[in-house]
Write a protein that holds these residues in place. Structure first.
Motif, PDB file in Angstrom:
ATOM      1  N   ILE A  87       2.120   1.963  -3.578  1.00  0.00           N
ATOM      2  CA  ILE A  87       1.110   2.622  -4.335  1.00  0.00           C
ATOM      3  C   ILE A  87       0.867   3.945  -4.035  1.00  0.00           C
ATOM      4  O   ILE A  87       0.794   4.658  -5.035  1.00  0.00           O
ATOM      5  N   GLU A  90       0.802  -1.085   0.032  1.00  0.00           N
ATOM      6  CA  GLU A  90      -0.026   0.118  -0.055  1.00  0.00           C
ATOM      7  C   GLU A  90       0.765   1.266   0.027  1.00  0.00           C
ATOM      8  O   GLU A  90       0.481   2.266  -0.730  1.00  0.00           O
ATOM      9  N   ILE A 123      -0.116  -0.586 -13.332  1.00  0.00           N
ATOM     10  CA  ILE A 123      -1.109   0.229 -13.604  1.00  0.00           C
ATOM     11  C   ILE A 123      -1.398   0.514 -14.981  1.00  0.00           C
ATOM     12  O   ILE A 123      -0.989   0.158 -15.892  1.00  0.00           O
ATOM     13  N   THR A 128       3.812   5.713  -5.751  1.00  0.00           N
ATOM     14  CA  THR A 128       3.678   5.800  -7.056  1.00  0.00           C
ATOM     15  C   THR A 128       2.749   6.942  -7.341  1.00  0.00           C
ATOM     16  O   THR A 128       2.738   7.696  -8.346  1.00  0.00           O
ATOM     17  N   LYS A 129       1.513   7.213  -6.496  1.00  0.00           N
ATOM     18  CA  LYS A 129       0.582   8.028  -6.601  1.00  0.00           C
ATOM     19  C   LYS A 129       1.239   9.263  -6.574  1.00  0.00           C
ATOM     20  O   LYS A 129       1.025  10.542  -7.536  1.00  0.00           O
ATOM     21  N   VAL A 178       4.869  -2.177  -9.430  1.00  0.00           N
ATOM     22  CA  VAL A 178       3.669  -1.574  -9.401  1.00  0.00           C
ATOM     23  C   VAL A 178       3.062  -1.733 -10.794  1.00  0.00           C
ATOM     24  O   VAL A 178       3.549  -1.232 -12.088  1.00  0.00           O
ATOM     25  N   ALA A 227       0.482  -4.425  -6.987  1.00  0.00           N
ATOM     26  CA  ALA A 227       1.745  -3.933  -6.149  1.00  0.00           C
ATOM     27  C   ALA A 227       2.211  -5.070  -5.283  1.00  0.00           C
ATOM     28  O   ALA A 227       1.480  -5.829  -4.490  1.00  0.00           O
ATOM     29  N   TYR A 245      -5.083   1.038 -10.744  1.00  0.00           N
ATOM     30  CA  TYR A 245      -3.932   0.467 -10.136  1.00  0.00           C
ATOM     31  C   TYR A 245      -4.622  -1.203  -9.946  1.00  0.00           C
ATOM     32  O   TYR A 245      -5.549  -1.687  -9.410  1.00  0.00           O
TER      33      TYR A 245
END
Length: 124
Positions: free
Chosen positions: A7, A4, A87, A10-11, A85, A76, A73
């Protein structure tokens, strides 16, 4: 780092990259970066960190509108000092919608998480 958190990292990357934040992108991508892009005809193009930074800087210098950060997503995983990850991104270039699968490979290097490899494949 757990899945998490990867992620979330990555965001953050996507937000800063799509808004042409050159210093953030420079820190987020490893010096040994390799980006591989495959278009709808199977043609492969590659990019290194210098080329990526030139692209980001060029958009910033041109006062370009931010690129869409719309992302789905799929997967991950993070184990020890490596993470991945997967996406889908929706990008508009030259007025044309491009949906692409991206796989980002993160590695913990020099005291921070950095992307070392990235692949992008056109999704129909």
């Amino acid at each position: 780092m757990n899945d998490e958190q990867l992620i979330e990292l990555t965001k953050d990357l996507i937000y800063h990259a799509t808004h042409f934040d050159v210093p953030y992108v420079k820190d987020a991508y490893a010096d040994k970066l390799l980006i591989v892009k495959v278009d709808e005809n199977g043609v492969v193009d590659t990019m290194n960190k210098e080329q990526l930074l030139n692209f980001i800087q060029g958009n910033k210098d041109a006062n370009a509108e931010p690129i869409s950060s719309k992302t789905e997503y799929h997967y991950a995983v993070c184990e020890e000092n490596m993470g991945m990850v997967v996406i889908t991104r929706e990008l508009v270039f030259d007025g044309k919608l491009n949906r692409k699968f991206f796989t980002l490979f993160w590695e913990y290097l020099s005291g921070r998480w950095q992307i070392v490899k990235e692949s992008a494949v056109v999704r129909s």
